[in-house]
Design a protein around this motif. Structure first.
Motif, PDB file in Angstrom:
ATOM      1  N   ASP A   1       0.945  -1.008  -0.147  1.00 25.77           N
ATOM      2  CA  ASP A   1       0.023   0.042   0.042  1.00 25.77           C
ATOM      3  C   ASP A   1       0.866   1.280  -0.107  1.00 25.77           C
ATOM      4  O   ASP A   1       0.414   2.308   0.182  1.00 25.77           O
ATOM      5  N   TRP A   2       2.073   1.197  -0.209  1.00 23.51           N
ATOM      6  CA  TRP A   2       2.870   2.242  -0.303  1.00 23.51           C
ATOM      7  C   TRP A   2       2.800   3.034  -1.507  1.00 23.51           C
ATOM      8  O   TRP A   2       3.294   2.474  -2.588  1.00 23.51           O
ATOM      9  N   ASP A   3       2.570   4.316  -1.444  1.00 20.82           N
ATOM     10  CA  ASP A   3       2.086   4.993  -2.927  1.00 20.82           C
ATOM     11  C   ASP A   3       3.425   6.180  -2.868  1.00 20.82           C
ATOM     12  O   ASP A   3       3.115   7.059  -2.159  1.00 20.82           O
ATOM     13  N   GLU A   4       4.371   5.841  -3.762  1.00 20.87           N
ATOM     14  CA  GLU A   4       5.387   6.778  -3.893  1.00 20.87           C
ATOM     15  C   GLU A   4       5.089   7.969  -4.769  1.00 20.87           C
ATOM     16  O   GLU A   4       5.771   8.890  -4.706  1.00 20.87           O
ATOM     17  N   ASP A   5       3.966   7.833  -5.422  1.00 22.14           N
ATOM     18  CA  ASP A   5       3.506   8.928  -6.595  1.00 22.14           C
ATOM     19  C   ASP A   5       2.314   9.813  -5.703  1.00 22.14           C
ATOM     20  O   ASP A   5       2.177  11.019  -6.221  1.00 22.14           O
ATOM     21  N   ALA A   6       1.949   9.467  -4.488  1.00 25.46           N
ATOM     22  CA  ALA A   6       1.279  10.576  -3.793  1.00 25.46           C
ATOM     23  C   ALA A   6       1.935  11.970  -3.525  1.00 25.46           C
ATOM     24  O   ALA A   6       2.954  12.037  -3.159  1.00 25.46           O
ATOM     25  N   PRO A   7       1.194  13.206  -4.109  1.00 24.60           N
ATOM     26  CA  PRO A   7       1.811  14.391  -3.807  1.00 24.60           C
ATOM     27  C   PRO A   7       1.854  14.565  -2.230  1.00 24.60           C
ATOM     28  O   PRO A   7       1.118  14.361  -1.420  1.00 24.60           O
ATOM     29  N   ALA A   8       2.788  15.402  -1.978  1.00 26.92           N
ATOM     30  CA  ALA A   8       2.888  16.124  -0.528  1.00 26.92           C
ATOM     31  C   ALA A   8       1.936  17.036  -0.170  1.00 26.92           C
ATOM     32  O   ALA A   8       1.212  17.154   1.081  1.00 26.92           O
ATOM     33  N   GLN A   9       1.441  17.819  -1.012  1.00 24.68           N
ATOM     34  CA  GLN A   9       0.130  18.775  -0.883  1.00 24.68           C
ATOM     35  C   GLN A   9      -1.123  18.431  -1.808  1.00 24.68           C
ATOM     36  O   GLN A   9      -0.631  18.386  -2.954  1.00 24.68           O
ATOM     37  N   ILE A  10      -2.162  18.658  -1.081  1.00 32.39           N
ATOM     38  CA  ILE A  10      -3.453  18.466  -2.204  1.00 32.39           C
ATOM     39  C   ILE A  10      -4.318  19.598  -1.705  1.00 32.39           C
ATOM     40  O   ILE A  10      -4.171  20.315  -0.811  1.00 32.39           O
ATOM     41  N   LEU A  11      -5.430  19.859  -2.594  1.00 33.51           N
ATOM     42  CA  LEU A  11      -6.475  20.808  -2.314  1.00 33.51           C
ATOM     43  C   LEU A  11      -7.386  20.539  -1.421  1.00 33.51           C
ATOM     44  O   LEU A  11      -7.757  19.502  -0.939  1.00 33.51           O
ATOM     45  N   ASP A  12      -7.774  21.430  -0.754  1.00 29.15           N
ATOM     46  CA  ASP A  12      -8.324  21.647   0.598  1.00 29.15           C
ATOM     47  C   ASP A  12      -9.953  21.376   0.181  1.00 29.15           C
ATOM     48  O   ASP A  12     -10.469  22.479  -0.482  1.00 29.15           O
ATOM     49  N   GLU A  13     -10.574  20.351  -0.099  1.00 32.85           N
ATOM     50  CA  GLU A  13     -11.998  20.006  -0.799  1.00 32.85           C
ATOM     51  C   GLU A  13     -12.929  20.844   0.253  1.00 32.85           C
ATOM     52  O   GLU A  13     -14.256  21.069  -0.333  1.00 32.85           O
ATOM     53  N   ASP A  14     -12.554  20.917   1.403  1.00 36.10           N
ATOM     54  CA  ASP A  14     -13.602  21.640   2.514  1.00 36.10           C
ATOM     55  C   ASP A  14     -13.780  23.184   2.452  1.00 36.10           C
ATOM     56  O   ASP A  14     -14.520  23.726   3.110  1.00 36.10           O
ATOM     57  N   ALA A  15     -12.716  23.727   1.786  1.00 31.34           N
ATOM     58  CA  ALA A  15     -12.594  25.115   1.647  1.00 31.34           C
ATOM     59  C   ALA A  15     -13.838  25.725   0.849  1.00 31.34           C
ATOM     60  O   ALA A  15     -14.157  25.063  -0.099  1.00 31.34           O
ATOM     61  N   VAL A  16     -14.323  26.947   1.176  1.00 33.08           N
ATOM     62  CA  VAL A  16     -15.341  27.621   0.618  1.00 33.08           C
ATOM     63  C   VAL A  16     -14.957  28.997   0.347  1.00 33.08           C
ATOM     64  O   VAL A  16     -14.320  29.834   1.207  1.00 33.08           O
ATOM     65  N   LYS A  17     -15.329  29.459  -0.662  1.00 34.82           N
ATOM     66  CA  LYS A  17     -14.988  30.819  -1.203  1.00 34.82           C
ATOM     67  C   LYS A  17     -15.920  31.832  -0.234  1.00 34.82           C
ATOM     68  O   LYS A  17     -16.926  31.764  -0.104  1.00 34.82           O
ATOM     69  N   PRO A  18     -14.949  32.749   0.441  1.00 37.64           N
ATOM     70  CA  PRO A  18     -15.601  33.736   1.163  1.00 37.64           C
ATOM     71  C   PRO A  18     -16.604  34.526   0.266  1.00 37.64           C
ATOM     72  O   PRO A  18     -16.292  34.802  -0.679  1.00 37.64           O
ATOM     73  N   ASP A  19     -17.599  35.083   1.088  1.00 36.23           N
ATOM     74  CA  ASP A  19     -18.644  35.769   0.891  1.00 36.23           C
ATOM     75  C   ASP A  19     -18.301  37.291   0.533  1.00 36.23           C
ATOM     76  O   ASP A  19     -17.493  37.674   1.222  1.00 36.23           O
ATOM     77  N   GLY A  20     -18.554  37.951  -0.707  1.00 33.73           N
ATOM     78  CA  GLY A  20     -17.975  39.117  -1.008  1.00 33.73           C
ATOM     79  C   GLY A  20     -16.926  39.081  -1.730  1.00 33.73           C
ATOM     80  O   GLY A  20     -16.120  40.105  -2.156  1.00 33.73           O
ATOM     81  N   TRP A  21     -16.397  37.987  -2.236  1.00 38.12           N
ATOM     82  CA  TRP A  21     -15.189  37.867  -3.098  1.00 38.12           C
ATOM     83  C   TRP A  21     -15.398  38.299  -4.498  1.00 38.12           C
ATOM     84  O   TRP A  21     -16.276  37.979  -5.193  1.00 38.12           O
ATOM     85  N   LEU A  22     -14.673  39.245  -5.017  1.00 38.77           N
ATOM     86  CA  LEU A  22     -14.788  39.945  -6.273  1.00 38.77           C
ATOM     87  C   LEU A  22     -14.191  39.248  -7.071  1.00 38.77           C
ATOM     88  O   LEU A  22     -12.936  39.218  -7.475  1.00 38.77           O
ATOM     89  N   ASP A  23     -14.633  38.299  -7.795  1.00 41.28           N
ATOM     90  CA  ASP A  23     -13.935  37.806  -9.087  1.00 41.28           C
ATOM     91  C   ASP A  23     -13.445  38.656 -10.385  1.00 41.28           C
ATOM     92  O   ASP A  23     -12.632  38.133 -10.889  1.00 41.28           O
ATOM     93  N   ASP A  24     -14.336  39.410 -10.362  1.00 41.85           N
ATOM     94  CA  ASP A  24     -14.257  40.182 -11.603  1.00 41.85           C
ATOM     95  C   ASP A  24     -13.363  41.508 -11.555  1.00 41.85           C
ATOM     96  O   ASP A  24     -12.892  42.277 -12.470  1.00 41.85           O
ATOM     97  N   GLU A  25     -12.660  41.617 -10.155  1.00 46.29           N
ATOM     98  CA  GLU A  25     -11.923  42.806  -9.995  1.00 46.29           C
ATOM     99  C   GLU A  25     -10.210  42.254  -9.709  1.00 46.29           C
ATOM    100  O   GLU A  25     -10.039  41.077  -9.138  1.00 46.29           O
ATOM    101  N   PRO A  26      -9.516  42.994 -10.529  1.00 41.20           N
ATOM    102  CA  PRO A  26      -8.042  42.536 -10.571  1.00 41.20           C
ATOM    103  C   PRO A  26      -7.535  42.844  -9.358  1.00 41.20           C
ATOM    104  O   PRO A  26      -7.938  43.920  -8.650  1.00 41.20           O
ATOM    105  N   GLU A  27      -6.480  42.224  -8.694  1.00 40.25           N
ATOM    106  CA  GLU A  27      -5.697  42.383  -7.457  1.00 40.25           C
ATOM    107  C   GLU A  27      -4.706  43.785  -7.657  1.00 40.25           C
ATOM    108  O   GLU A  27      -4.773  44.443  -6.664  1.00 40.25           O
TER     109      GLU A  27
END
Length: 613
Positions: A312-338
C-alpha cells in the motif's frame, strides 16, 4: 541648613575624595620614584625680582624640573650591552645584501636606521635605535663581546621597544645569530642562520610574541624551527599604548623558559613539552607503504537487504493536495483584478517609445479590494496530504561485516632520536635585527645578553625603570585622563554622569527623605466612625480622675474606721480650719479638671464614662 542637609554635603564630599584618592596616590608614588631615580636641576629658583614695596608680589610659578639622564652601565658578567647613548652606530653593521625570491624594487635592505631620542621623550638625553623607513627591508647587527655557549649557565636576552606611531604590520623581534666561520654581518639576510628569534610581531589583529629556536637533528644534522606555545595573556596593550616596554627571555639549563614583559611573566614552559613541533619525534610512525585492502568495510550501518516495500506504499502521492472543504468567502470579487494601473500616473515627457517601448502606468493595489476578502479568480488552498509517504527506503541495520576505520600499521620511526637537553643549542656570536614593517619610528633601546639575572634586573632598573618612572610622572591626573577619553569617545559622558549622579542621589534620598515620627492626632480631628479609635486619655490619668471623683462623692465627716473617727474627734479647731481650707482648694482644682475633662469628652468620638451633673 539643618543637620540632615549638612550630613548629605559631607557624605557627597567624602565620595568625591574617595574617588580621587587612588589617582592622587598613584601620582604621588610616581613622583617619589622619580625623585629617587632622577637628578633634577631646578632653574629660576635663585633669581631675585625687584618690585615696588607698595605693589603686591605676583604669584610665583613653580619651577619646571629639568631631567638629567644618566646612561645605564652593566654591572657584572655580560656578553652584550648597548644603550645607544653615545649617539653613534660604531659597533653596528648595516646589511648591504639583497633578499632572494623578491621583486627587485624591494629586495634590497635599504631601510634607514637612526640613533635619536624618542619623539615624546620624557628623559632628555636618552637615545635609542629607531627604524625610520616604512615598507622597506631593514637589517642591522653587532657582534657579542664573546660567543655565548649553552652549557651550565642560563641565557637572558633583554631589550626595550616603543611603537611610537603604533604598529599596523611589522615586527620588532631580535635574532641571536649562530656562531659560524662564514658569518658576514654585511650580508645579513632573512636566511642567515640564527639560533634564537625573540620579540613582538603584529599583522592585522594577530598579536604575537615570538620565541623560536632552531634545533639540530642529531641524526641528520638538519635544523628545524621550534615555536613556543602562544601566550595566554592579552598582548594588545603593548602594541597600542605607545609606551616603552621591556621584553625579556630567560632560558635555563634545565630546559625551562620564561618570557616576561615589563618584568611580568606572560609565558613559560619547557623546551621538551611546550614547543611545536616537539623536539623529539615519535618512536613509531605510520607505515607509508601500507594500503587499505579493497574488501575493507568501514560502514557501521547498511540498508536491510531483506526489507521489502509494503504493497500500500504509494510513492506517487503528492505532498500537498487541495482542501476540498474550503469555501469561497462571501463578498469575493472575482471580476476585480488584484492590481491596477495607477490612474494618477503620467507618462514622462522624455519617454521615447522607440527606445523605451510602450509606456505603461505603474501597478498599484486595487482600491476596490481593500474592503473585500479578496479579488481575482478564487482558488482552493492546499493542505498536507495525509497519505503522503514519499520514496520508500529500506531501514538501516548494523553492518555484520563492519571492520572499523582503517589505519595504516605502525612501524619504528627510522628518524627517531631522543634529545633530553635541547637547551644545548648552537652557540651565538651576534645580535641582529632583520625586519619588514609598514610603520616607521619603531624605537629600540638597552639591549643586553647575559647569564646573570641580577645583572639583567639592575640593567632594567637603570634603563627601563627610569623611563617608566618618568612616563608615570608626566601622565595627566585622573580628571584629565577622563576628559581626554571622553573627547575621543563621547558616550563616556553618560557613564560619568551615571557614576557620579547615582551615588549622590542615593545619599540624598537616604539622608533627606527619612520617615518622620507620626504625631498622635488631636481628639477633635477624629471622624465619627465605627472603627475602633485610641483612648483620648491614658489609663493612669483615668485612674486619678476616678479617685478624685470618689473622694468628692463621699461625706466630709464620714470615715471608714473607728480609729479614724477618734482622730477626727481629737482634732483641735485650728486643725479643722486648715482641713476646710485644703478641701476648698481641692474642690476648686477638681472643678477645673472636670471642666477640662468635659471639654475633651465633648470633642471625643465616644465616651467611656457617663457624664455627671
Amino acid at each position: 541648613m539643618d543637620r540632615t542637609a549638612w550630613l548629605c554635603v559631607v557624605l557627597a564630599t567624602g565620595v568625591l575624595c574617595l574617588s580621587l584618592a587612588p589617582a592622587c596616590g598613584a601620582h604621588d608614588h610616581d613622583e617619589d620614584v622619580l625623585d629617587d631615580d632622577l637628578d633634577l636641576d631646578l632653574e629660576g629658583g635663585d633669581e631675585e625680582l625687584e618690585h615696588d614695596h607698595d605693589a603686591p608680589a605676583p604669584p610665583k610659578t613653580p619651577p619646571t624640573p629639568t631631567v638629567t639622564y644618566k646612561a645605564p652601565e652593566p654591572m657584572g658578567e655580560h656578553y652584550f650591552a648597548e644603550s645607544f647613548d653615545r649617539g653613534t652606530l660604531d659597533s653596528w653593521v648595516l646589511s648591504s645584501a639583497k633578499k632572494d625570491d623578491t621583486d627587485e624594487d624591494i629586495a634590497k635592505y635599504d631601510g634607514k636606521w637612526e640613533v635619536e631620542e624618542m619623539k615624546d621623550s620624557k628623559l632628555p638625553g636618552d637615545k635609542g635605535l629607531v627604524l625610520k623607513s616604512r615598507a622597506k627591508h631593514h637589517a642591522i647587527s653587532a657582534l657579542l663581546l664573546r660567543p655565548f655557549t649553552f652549557d651550565t649557565m642560563p641565557l637572558i636576552v633583554q631589550y626595550e621597544v616603543n611603537f611610537q606611531a603604533g604598529i599596523d604590520c611589522g615586527g620588532a623581534y631580535v635574532k641571536l645569530l649562530t656562531q659560524a666561520p662564514e658569518l658576514d654581518l654585511s650580508q645579513f639576510v632573512d636566511k642567515t642562520s640564527y639560533t634564537i628569534m625573540f620579540g613582538p610581531d603584529k599583522c592585522g589583529e594577530d598579536y604575537k610574541l615570538h620565541f623560536i629556536f632552531r634545533h639540530k637533528n642529531p641524526k641528520t644534522g638538519q635544523y628545524e624551527e621550534k615555536h613556543a606555545k602562544k601566550p595566554d595573556a592579552d598582548l594588545r596593550t603593548y602594541y597600542t599604548d605607545k609606551k616603552t616596554h621591556l621584553y625579556t627571555l630567560v632560558l635555563n639549563p634545565d630546559n625551562t623558559f620564561e618570557i616576561l614583559v615589563d618584568q611580568t611573566v606572560v609565558n613559560s614552559g619547557n623546551l621538551l613539552t611546550d614547543m611545536t613541533p616537539p623536539v623529539n619525534p615519535p618512536a613509531e610512525i605510520e607505515d607509508p607503504d601500507d594500503q587499505k585492502p579493497e574488501d575493507w568495510d568501514e560502514r557501521p550501518k547498511i540498508q536491510d537487504p531483506d526489507a521489502t516495500k509494503p504493497e500500500d506504499w504509494d510513492e506517487d502521492a503528492p505532498a500537498q493536495i487541495l482542501d476540498e472543504d474550503a469555501v469561497k468567502p462571501d463578498g469575493w470579487l472575482d471580476d476585480e483584478p488584484e492590481y491596477i494601473g495607477d490612474p494618477d500616473a503620467v507618462k514622462p515627457e522624455d519617454w521615447d517609445e522607440d527606445m523605451d517601448g510602450e509606456w505603461e502606468a505603474p501597478q498599484i493595489p486595487n482600491p476596490a479590494c481593500e474592503a473585500a476578502p479578496g479579488c481575482g479568480i478564487w482558488k482552493r488552498p492546499t493542505i498536507e496530504n495525509p497519505d503522503y509517504k514519499g520514496k520508500w527506503k529500506a531501514p538501516m541495520i548494523d553492518n555484520p561485516n563492519y571492520q572499523g576505520v582503517w589505519k595504516p600499521r605502525k612501524i619504528a620511526n627510522p628518524d627517531f632520536f631522543e634529545d633530553q637537553h635541547p637547551f644545548r643549542m648552537s652557540a651565538i656570536s651576534a645580535v641582529g635585527l632583520e625586519l619588514w614593517s609598514m610603520t616607521s619610528d619603531i624605537f629600540f633601546d638597552n639591549f643586553l645578553v647575559t647569564d646573570d639575572r641580577n645583572v639583567a634586573e639592575r640593567w632594567a632598573n637603570d634603563g627601563w625603570g627610569l623611563k617608566k618612572a618618568a612616563e608615570g610622572a608626566a601622565e595627566p591626573g585622573l580628571a584629565a585622563q577622563m576628559m581626554n577619553a571622553a573627547e575621543e569617545r563621547p558616550w563616556l559622558w553618560v557613564v560619568y554622569v551615571l557614576t557620579v549622579a547615582l551615588p549622590l542621589i542615593l545619599i540624598v534620598v537616604f539622608c533627606c527623605t527619612g520617615k518622620k515620627k507620626s504625631e498622635a492626632p488631636a481628639a477633635a480631628d477624629y471622624k465619627k466612625t465605627d472603627e475602633p479609635q485610641p483612648d483620648v486619655k491614658g489609663a493612669e490619668e483615668e485612674i486619678k480622675e476616678e479617685t478624685k471623683e470618689a473622694d468628692k462623692s463621699s461625706p466630709d465627716g464620714e470615715c471608714d474606721g473607728e480609729g479614724v473617727q477618734e482622730e477626727a474627734n481629737d482634732e483641735t479647731p485650728a486643725d479643722e480650719d486648715d482641713v476646710e481650707g485644703d478641701q476648698e482648694v481641692e474642690e476648686k482644682e477638681a472643678s477645673a479638671e472636670e471642666k477640662l475633662e468635659d471639654d475633651i469628652l465633648r470633642r471625643s468620638p465616644r465616651n467611656r464614662k457617663v457624664r455627671k451633673d
